[in-house]
Design a protein around this motif. Structure first.
Motif, PDB file in Angstrom:
ATOM      1  N   SER A 298      73.361  31.703  53.597  1.00 53.01           N
ATOM      2  CA  SER A 298      72.284  31.619  52.596  1.00 53.01           C
ATOM      3  C   SER A 298      71.336  30.480  52.945  1.00 53.01           C
ATOM      4  CB  SER A 298      72.862  31.341  51.204  1.00 53.01           C
ATOM      5  OG  SER A 298      73.831  32.301  50.901  1.00 53.01           O
ATOM      6  N   CYS A 299      71.891  29.369  53.422  1.00 54.61           N
ATOM      7  CA  CYS A 299      71.036  28.230  53.810  1.00 54.61           C
ATOM      8  C   CYS A 299      70.152  28.621  54.985  1.00 54.61           C
ATOM      9  CB  CYS A 299      71.876  27.027  54.209  1.00 54.61           C
ATOM     10  SG  CYS A 299      72.721  26.312  52.812  1.00 54.61           S
TER      11      CYS A 299
ATOM     12  N   ASP B 136      77.713  30.723  52.096  1.00 55.36           N
ATOM     13  CA  ASP B 136      76.797  29.625  51.743  1.00 55.36           C
ATOM     14  C   ASP B 136      75.979  29.186  52.955  1.00 55.36           C
ATOM     15  OD1 ASP B 136      77.700  29.686  49.158  1.00 55.36           O
ATOM     16  OD2 ASP B 136      79.150  28.052  49.407  1.00 55.36           O
ATOM     17  N   LYS B 137      76.655  29.153  54.103  1.00 52.28           N
ATOM     18  CA  LYS B 137      75.971  28.743  55.330  1.00 52.28           C
ATOM     19  C   LYS B 137      74.876  29.766  55.692  1.00 52.28           C
ATOM     20  CE  LYS B 137      77.506  26.869  59.688  1.00 52.28           C
ATOM     21  NZ  LYS B 137      78.612  26.886  60.629  1.00 52.28           N
TER      22      LYS B 137
ATOM     23  N   TYR C 269      79.094  35.945  43.609  1.00 58.31           N
ATOM     24  CA  TYR C 269      77.714  35.971  44.122  1.00 58.31           C
ATOM     25  C   TYR C 269      76.922  37.175  43.610  1.00 58.31           C
ATOM     26  CZ  TYR C 269      79.149  32.385  47.501  1.00 58.31           C
ATOM     27  OH  TYR C 269      79.597  31.237  48.098  1.00 58.31           O
TER      28      TYR C 269
ATOM     29  N   PHE D 101      83.487  32.096  51.270  1.00 59.61           N
ATOM     30  CA  PHE D 101      82.373  31.541  50.491  1.00 59.61           C
ATOM     31  C   PHE D 101      81.606  30.507  51.330  1.00 59.61           C
ATOM     32  CE2 PHE D 101      83.988  32.340  45.846  1.00 59.61           C
ATOM     33  CZ  PHE D 101      83.977  33.701  46.095  1.00 59.61           C
ATOM     34  N   ALA D 102      82.350  29.711  52.101  1.00 59.82           N
ATOM     35  CA  ALA D 102      81.680  28.700  52.936  1.00 59.82           C
ATOM     36  C   ALA D 102      80.763  29.390  53.949  1.00 59.82           C
ATOM     37  CB  ALA D 102      82.730  27.847  53.646  1.00 59.82           C
TER      38      ALA D 102
END
Ligand code: AMP
Length: 195
Positions: free
Chosen positions: A191-192, A188-189, A25, A184-185
């Motif tokens: 970031s959303c 990502d969450k 990232y 990472f999950a």
């Protein structure tokens, strides 16, 4: 991208996982433990003072930890994604971090808590000690001191961020790659949620 902190007990894998986040990232990391060890290796007067804490398994004083991190935040504030590794480790550090970030219109968006049972932590640290490396891993009594300080001084930081709804518990057991996937999950969450 969210600014995050990697949180967890000694041996939870913060350093290893922070490398994965940097690679994938492009996070800009602020790893206080590494910065402190750098000072120690330079054998300055400050380095000797720092070593007296690290080698006993104790935390360096909050004022010192905070001032080093503050200088890093100022130097790296233009990066749009900061990763704090092993900081904050006391509630005082957490409040200081909040204030210093706010003064640059920044905040911590998520704190990833690497959860690993104590028996496994001790095993991992013993494994790391056999590979050489860190002096603070070599002595069982000092590892026990680090675990006790973690429970007494650092764990309340988890509560601090849980109250703000920012604490994300990650199962830190299993293979490195499995833990990385979970982290990472979570990122990502976050970031959303940031969009
Ligand atoms: P680490 O590499 O994060 O495990 O840190 C190694 C050692 O550096 C710790 O055992 C402490 O002695 C010191 N240290 C690292 N981070 C902090 C912090 N946030 N506050 C105080 N001492 C720290």
């Amino acid at each position: 991208m969210p600014n995050i902190a990697l949180f967890g007990p000694p041996g939870a894998g913060k350093g290893t996982q922070s490398q994965k986040l940097i690679q994938t990232y492009q996070y800009t990391a602020i790893a206080l433990g590494d910065l402190l060890r750098e000072q120690v290796s330079q054998q300055t007067a400050l380095g000797q003072q720092i070593n007296s804490y690290i080698s006993m398994g104790k935390l360096v004083p909050d004022t010192l930890a905070i001032s080093i991190v503050e200088a890093q935040v100022i130097a790296k504030k233009h990066s749009n994604r900061l990763l704090f590794d092993g900081f904050p480790r006391t509630v005082r550090q957490a409040t200081a971090l909040e204030t210093m970030l706010a003064s640059h219109q920044m905040t911590i968006d998520g704190v990833l808590f690497l959860d690993v049972p104590e028996a496994e932590l001790v095993q991992r640290i013993q494994g790391r000690a056999k590979m050489g490396g860190r002096t603070d891993d070599q002595d069982t009594a000092k590892v026990a001191t680090r675990m006790r300080i973690y429970a007494d001084e650092t764990l309340p930081v988890a509560q601090y961020y849980a109250q703000q709804g920012k604490l994300l518990k990650i199962d830190g057991t299993g293979l490195v790659e499995q833990v990385t996937k979970r982290i990472f999950a979570a990122v990502d969450k976050l970031s959303c949620a940031d969009l």
